[in-house]
Enzyme design. Structure first.
Site, PDB file in Angstrom:
ATOM      1  N   ARG A  72      55.828  48.858  13.575  1.00  0.00           N
ATOM      2  CA  ARG A  72      55.285  49.908  14.441  1.00  0.00           C
ATOM      3  C   ARG A  72      56.366  50.979  14.467  1.00  0.00           C
ATOM      4  NH1 ARG A  72      53.972  44.997  17.329  1.00  0.00           N
ATOM      5  NH2 ARG A  72      51.747  44.626  17.180  1.00  0.00           N
ATOM      6  N   ASP A 128      43.508  40.868  16.983  1.00  0.00           N
ATOM      7  CA  ASP A 128      42.912  41.146  18.299  1.00  0.00           C
ATOM      8  C   ASP A 128      41.411  41.460  18.222  1.00  0.00           C
ATOM      9  OD1 ASP A 128      45.512  40.915  19.132  1.00  0.00           O
ATOM     10  OD2 ASP A 128      45.834  43.076  19.393  1.00  0.00           O
ATOM     11  N   GLU A 188      37.034  24.553  29.620  1.00  0.00           N
ATOM     12  CA  GLU A 188      36.377  24.527  30.936  1.00  0.00           C
ATOM     13  C   GLU A 188      36.360  25.928  31.559  1.00  0.00           C
ATOM     14  OE1 GLU A 188      38.149  21.746  29.873  1.00  0.00           O
ATOM     15  OE2 GLU A 188      36.151  20.846  29.810  1.00  0.00           O
TER      16      GLU A 188
HETATM   17  O1  F6P Z   1      48.163  43.338  18.013  1.00  0.00           O
HETATM   18  C1  F6P Z   1      48.431  42.081  17.509  1.00  0.00           C
HETATM   19  C2  F6P Z   1      49.349  41.319  18.455  1.00  0.00           C
HETATM   20  O2  F6P Z   1      49.578  40.036  17.894  1.00  0.00           O
HETATM   21  C3  F6P Z   1      48.838  41.191  19.887  1.00  0.00           C
HETATM   22  O3  F6P Z   1      47.864  40.191  20.044  1.00  0.00           O
HETATM   23  C4  F6P Z   1      50.125  40.916  20.630  1.00  0.00           C
HETATM   24  O4  F6P Z   1      50.024  41.329  21.975  1.00  0.00           O
HETATM   25  C5  F6P Z   1      51.121  41.755  19.887  1.00  0.00           C
HETATM   26  O5  F6P Z   1      50.586  41.974  18.584  1.00  0.00           O
HETATM   27  C6  F6P Z   1      52.477  41.135  19.778  1.00  0.00           C
HETATM   28  O6  F6P Z   1      53.315  42.033  19.133  1.00  0.00           O
HETATM   29  P1  F6P Z   1      54.766  41.694  18.618  1.00  0.00           P
HETATM   30  O7  F6P Z   1      54.624  40.963  17.320  1.00  0.00           O
HETATM   31  O8  F6P Z   1      55.408  43.032  18.429  1.00  0.00           O
HETATM   32  O9  F6P Z   1      55.419  40.844  19.658  1.00  0.00           O
END
Ligand code: F6P
Length: 319
Positions: A72, A128, A188
């Protein structure tokens, strides 16, 4: 269109490699040159890339993660970083860019499309599953199956010890993973950010389940729907059940992609190249009700609601 580039960005998703392979092989079949940027948009800014050919994307289908690596990029979110990216794309003579990634990556692709004269097409890849315009993103099916395997294992020990387990799954602000895992795993209780819940109501349901002879109580908690350890303390104190928490975390992101994720990766990679060849830009590919579908990148990045049918089904069956 003579030269295109491909990158993977954001959280990796199993099946991204199938999409890369498909982009590269389709482009080469169409007589195009293909570059692969490393580490997402950061590779465009810092000019880390390689020319890709048919053989270089051989033997990558079965691997999780992404061979182009990913990140990112904070710099790409700045005006200066974005300008650097545009200059580099122009200098390299790139006509079209395929961005494979989740909502943040597609937002980045959309911003780039606003200021660059080349074409940009997205491919939805995120465990996600929170991308608009497609039923299922690349990586979701594998992540759900990986989490499900853990849930099945945890149930064995939960039943043996008569415990309440909170199993936390990923999904950031969305409950797609939790809902599918909970439904398939016969949980559940499924707690997701989209639906409010009350601890006292859960306690009542736990007590009712115990009185009916249920030995375990499995709660699937989406990471965006609360803190597992705090909830476990509250539920343990109020229900009297012995509680444990399992946070599945990044286990869900890794591993061999399912056949389904490889196939949709292959389909959407090809579709992205064909879309570029048709002269389109600012759009994201998708498969909806079995058919190819294109939506604006902004619409794709805006997400999609949970399946109402799955939600109702899970509520009916969680008794
Ligand atoms: O967007 C994918 C994801 O795996 C999310 O489910 C999670 O909140 C996030 O990325 C975790 O990001 P990182 O790998 O930067 O901890």
């Amino acid at each position: 269109m003579n030269k295109l580039a491909v990158l993977t960005s954001g959280g990796d998703a199993p099946g991204m490699n199938a999409a890369i392979r498909s982009v590269v092989r389709t482009a080469i079949c169409e007589g195009l040159e293909v570059l692969g940027f490393h580490r997402g948009f950061d590779g465009v800014i810092s000019q880390v890339y390689q020319q890709l050919d048919v053989r270089m994307v051989g033997g990558i289908l079965e691997g999780g993660g992404t061979v182009l690596r990913t990140m990112r990029s904070p710099e790409f979110k700045t005006e200066a970083g974005m300008k650097k990216a545009v200059n580099n794309l122009e200098r390299l003579g790139i006509d079209g860019l395929v961005v494979i990634g989740g909502d943040g990556s597609l937002r980045g692709a959309d911003a780039l499309n606003e200021i660059w004269s080349g074409q940009v097409v997205g491919v939805p890849a995120s465990i996600d599953n929170d991308i608009g315009g497609c039923d299922l993103c690349i990586g979701f099916d594998t992540a759900v199956n990986t989490a499900l395997e853990s849930v099945d294992r945890i149930r064995d020990t939960a039943t043996s010890h008569e415990r309440l387990f909170i199993i936390e799954v990923m999904g950031r602000a969305s409950g797609h993973i939790a809902l599918s895992v909970g439904l398939a795993g016969g949980a559940e209780e499924i707690l997701i950010p989209e639906v409010e819940y009350s601890v006292d109501n859960i306690v009542d349901r736990v007590k009712k389940a115990r009185s009916k002879g249920k030995l375990h109580y499995i709660i699937i908690l989406a990471e965006g729907a609360g803190k597992g350890f705090k909830l476990a303390d509250q539920l343990g104190q109020k229900s009297g059940m012995d509680t444990r928490v399992a946070v599945l975390g990044h286990i869900q992101r890794g591993g061999t992609p399912t056949a389904f994720d490889r196939i949709i990766g292959a389909k959407m990679g090809t579709y992205a190249v064909k879309t570029l060849l048709e002269g389109k830009t600012g759009v994201c590919t998708g498969i909806r009700a079995g058919r190819r579908n294109l939506v604006a990148l902004s619409e794709a990045a805006a997400g999609k609601p949970l399946s109402q049918e799955n939600l109702e089904l899970s509520q009916t069956l969680c008794i």
